[in-house]
Design an enzyme around this catalytic site. Structure first.
Site, PDB file in Angstrom:
ATOM      1  N   CYS A 140     -12.371  -6.387   8.454  1.00 51.38           N
ATOM      2  CA  CYS A 140     -13.239  -7.544   8.705  1.00 51.38           C
ATOM      3  C   CYS A 140     -13.896  -7.468  10.083  1.00 51.38           C
ATOM      4  CB  CYS A 140     -12.434  -8.833   8.564  1.00 51.38           C
ATOM      5  SG  CYS A 140     -10.845  -8.793   9.428  1.00 51.38           S
ATOM      6  N   HIS A 220     -11.933 -15.092  13.035  1.00 51.00           N
ATOM      7  CA  HIS A 220     -11.876 -14.368  14.311  1.00 51.00           C
ATOM      8  C   HIS A 220     -13.097 -14.794  15.134  1.00 51.00           C
ATOM      9  CE1 HIS A 220      -8.958 -11.573  12.599  1.00 51.00           C
ATOM     10  NE2 HIS A 220      -9.825 -11.132  11.704  1.00 51.00           N
TER      11      HIS A 220
HETATM   12  P1  NAD Z   1      -2.712  -9.706   0.253  1.00 56.24           P
HETATM   13  O1  NAD Z   1      -1.280  -9.553   0.608  1.00 56.24           O
HETATM   14  O2  NAD Z   1      -3.340 -11.036   0.304  1.00 56.24           O
HETATM   15  O3  NAD Z   1      -2.967  -9.134  -1.212  1.00 56.24           O
HETATM   16  C1  NAD Z   1      -2.422  -7.915  -1.636  1.00 56.24           C
HETATM   17  C2  NAD Z   1      -2.079  -8.022  -3.102  1.00 56.24           C
HETATM   18  O4  NAD Z   1      -1.600  -6.759  -3.556  1.00 56.24           O
HETATM   19  C3  NAD Z   1      -0.978  -9.044  -3.380  1.00 56.24           C
HETATM   20  O5  NAD Z   1      -1.349  -9.776  -4.532  1.00 56.24           O
HETATM   21  C4  NAD Z   1       0.245  -8.181  -3.626  1.00 56.24           C
HETATM   22  O6  NAD Z   1       1.150  -8.809  -4.505  1.00 56.24           O
HETATM   23  C5  NAD Z   1      -0.384  -6.961  -4.292  1.00 56.24           C
HETATM   24  N1  NAD Z   1       0.417  -5.749  -4.231  1.00 56.24           N
HETATM   25  C6  NAD Z   1       1.425  -5.426  -3.408  1.00 56.24           C
HETATM   26  N2  NAD Z   1       1.888  -4.189  -3.696  1.00 56.24           N
HETATM   27  C7  NAD Z   1       1.129  -3.717  -4.708  1.00 56.24           C
HETATM   28  C8  NAD Z   1       1.108  -2.510  -5.448  1.00 56.24           C
HETATM   29  N3  NAD Z   1       1.955  -1.514  -5.191  1.00 56.24           N
HETATM   30  N4  NAD Z   1       0.188  -2.382  -6.418  1.00 56.24           N
HETATM   31  C9  NAD Z   1      -0.689  -3.373  -6.701  1.00 56.24           C
HETATM   32  N5  NAD Z   1      -0.711  -4.554  -6.039  1.00 56.24           N
HETATM   33  C10 NAD Z   1       0.186  -4.716  -5.053  1.00 56.24           C
HETATM   34  O7  NAD Z   1      -3.495  -8.664   1.170  1.00 56.24           O
HETATM   35  P2  NAD Z   1      -5.017  -8.735   1.587  1.00 56.24           P
HETATM   36  O8  NAD Z   1      -5.139  -9.629   2.747  1.00 56.24           O
HETATM   37  O9  NAD Z   1      -5.860  -8.976   0.390  1.00 56.24           O
HETATM   38  O10 NAD Z   1      -5.235  -7.264   2.150  1.00 56.24           O
HETATM   39  C11 NAD Z   1      -5.535  -6.176   1.301  1.00 56.24           C
HETATM   40  C12 NAD Z   1      -6.189  -5.105   2.121  1.00 56.24           C
HETATM   41  O11 NAD Z   1      -7.410  -5.621   2.640  1.00 56.24           O
HETATM   42  C13 NAD Z   1      -5.396  -4.586   3.320  1.00 56.24           C
HETATM   43  O12 NAD Z   1      -5.728  -3.235   3.545  1.00 56.24           O
HETATM   44  C14 NAD Z   1      -5.950  -5.427   4.449  1.00 56.24           C
HETATM   45  O13 NAD Z   1      -5.785  -4.827   5.718  1.00 56.24           O
HETATM   46  C15 NAD Z   1      -7.404  -5.493   4.069  1.00 56.24           C
HETATM   47  N6  NAD Z   1      -8.143  -6.625   4.639  1.00 56.24           N
HETATM   48  C16 NAD Z   1      -7.564  -7.847   4.710  1.00 56.24           C
HETATM   49  C17 NAD Z   1      -8.265  -8.870   5.313  1.00 56.24           C
HETATM   50  C18 NAD Z   1      -7.670 -10.235   5.469  1.00 56.24           C
HETATM   51  O14 NAD Z   1      -7.968 -10.909   6.432  1.00 56.24           O
HETATM   52  N7  NAD Z   1      -6.836 -10.700   4.596  1.00 56.24           N
HETATM   53  C19 NAD Z   1      -9.561  -8.658   5.789  1.00 56.24           C
HETATM   54  C20 NAD Z   1     -10.143  -7.410   5.618  1.00 56.24           C
HETATM   55  C21 NAD Z   1      -9.420  -6.381   5.062  1.00 56.24           C
END
Ligand code: NAD
Length: 341
Positions: A140, A220
């Protein structure tokens, strides 16, 4: 129709699924989850085929009365491209699965850059991802900085970027994150990882970043200083940035004084989940000053961590499948998501 599989249906995954469903040229083939939680129920309610992501957790879905369409390998095999939106580090472990099925995959910013052939921001380097097998949609904060740097570099040239990132402690649903009552230099050493991450998109950019973490969940906040190679006035820079579809220049008279008011604004405007896909940049903060090394530009921008990467994922889907060029993809994404405030 591009068939998109989504592995990981959490904060990012569910938003990407919704954005894909808005597009005329792609559809969600299905989503994979580890737990039969409320998001699994949401997927089913939304008519999305649900797949079990982890073999030894499939029983949990049956016990919860949630029917699965199969396991994640079936979803990967049946998709033209997979968006991996699993927690940081899991994506890299999943790469083997995508390789086995010869399915191109997008990873998220929580993965190391090495997980993919290209670190992607649509405005900055769409072309590098065209027909690539593995692409990482940058985080992000890196997305927010890249969107800002791309037009400035093109219009004026950039000598140096210095950015201080005041980061939210966690997303609203991350009850275990902090700080609760503190202000943390994070990391206390320089640079924070964000500068090097922006360089995965612009390898020759001179950029230093500092990071802090504060007790906030909304957004942020970036305090940015860019030394431009050629002269520019503040109104010129403001106009340039206002011309970018994924940058919202907040006008002076709106009374929006921070992240709280921005989120309220997004909800009032009917944005799903109160999402702000655009960089939100205060027009009044745009200031320029002539210095010995060039023109110094200063500004503040707020970045909605949960949603600014969503349109970028949609564009990356078109890039890896060779479905459209940058301009066509970004225009289609923006029109169908309803970009612009
Ligand atoms: P999150 O924890 O909200 O969602 C992740 C999902 O994946 C959950 O539903 C979890 O149950 C599931 N999961 C866990 N293990 C798994 C597996 N082995 N197979 C399939 N699903 C599985 O996480 P998020 O915030 O959506 O983040 C996901 C990615 O995006 C990360 O790389 C994070 O750094 C990136 N990201 C997050 C944000 C943010 O602010 N949340 C912003 C930009 C990028």
């Amino acid at each position: 129709m591009i068939a998109v599989g989504i592995n990981g249906y959490g904060t990012i995954g569910k938003r990407v699924a919704d954005a894909v469903r808005e597009q005329p040229d792609m559809r969600v083939r299905g989503v994979a989850k580890t737990s039969p939680n409320h998001e699994a129920e949401l997927a089913v309610e939304n008519g999305l085929p649900l797949y079990g992501a982890v073999e030894d957790r499939l029983d949990l879905f049956e016990e919860a009365g949630i029917e699965l369409a199969g396991t994640v390998d079936v979803l990967v095999a049946d998709s033209d491209v997979v968006v991996d939106a699993t927690p940081s580090g899991i994506g890299a472990q999943n790469r083997e699965l995508y390789e086995e099925h010869d399915t191109p995959a997008l990873f998220q910013g929580g993965e190391d850059a090495e997980v993919a052939d290209v670190s992607f921001n649509a405005r900055s380097n769409y072309g590098e991802a065209v027909d690539a097998d593995y692409v990482r949609v940058v985080s992000c904060n890196t997305t927010g900085l890249s969107r800002l740097v791309a037009p400035l570099r093109k219009e004026y040239g950039v000598e140096k970027v210095r950015a201080t990132l005041v980061r939210r402690g966690g997303d609203p649903a991350q009850s275990g994150r902090g700080p609760i009552n503190d202000i943390l230099p994070d990391p206390v050493t320089l640079p924070s990882h964000h500068g090097p991450d922006v360089k995965t998109v612009f390898p020759d950019l001179d950029i230093d970043t500092l990071g802090l973490k504060v007790p906030a969940t909304l957004m942020h906040m970036h305090s940015v200083n860019v030394t431009l190679s050629t002269g520019a006035t503040a109104p010129e820079v403001r106009d340039l940035l206002a011309g970018e579809d994924r940058i919202h220049v907040i006008p002076e008279d709106t009374g929006i004084d921070g992240a709280g008011a921005l989120k309220e604004y997004a909800l009032d405007r009917g944005r799903p989940r109160g999402d702000l896909w655009e960089n939100c940049l205060w027009g009044e903060s745009v200031t320029t000053e002539d210095g010995p090394g060039g023109t110094d530009l200063y500004l503040f921008q707020a970045i909605h961590q949960e949603s600014d990467v969503v349109p970028e994922n949609v564009d990356a889907i078109r890039a890896v499948t060779g479905a459209a060029d940058r301009e066509e993809s970004m225009a289609t994404t923006d029109e169908n998501m309803g970009m612009g405030l």
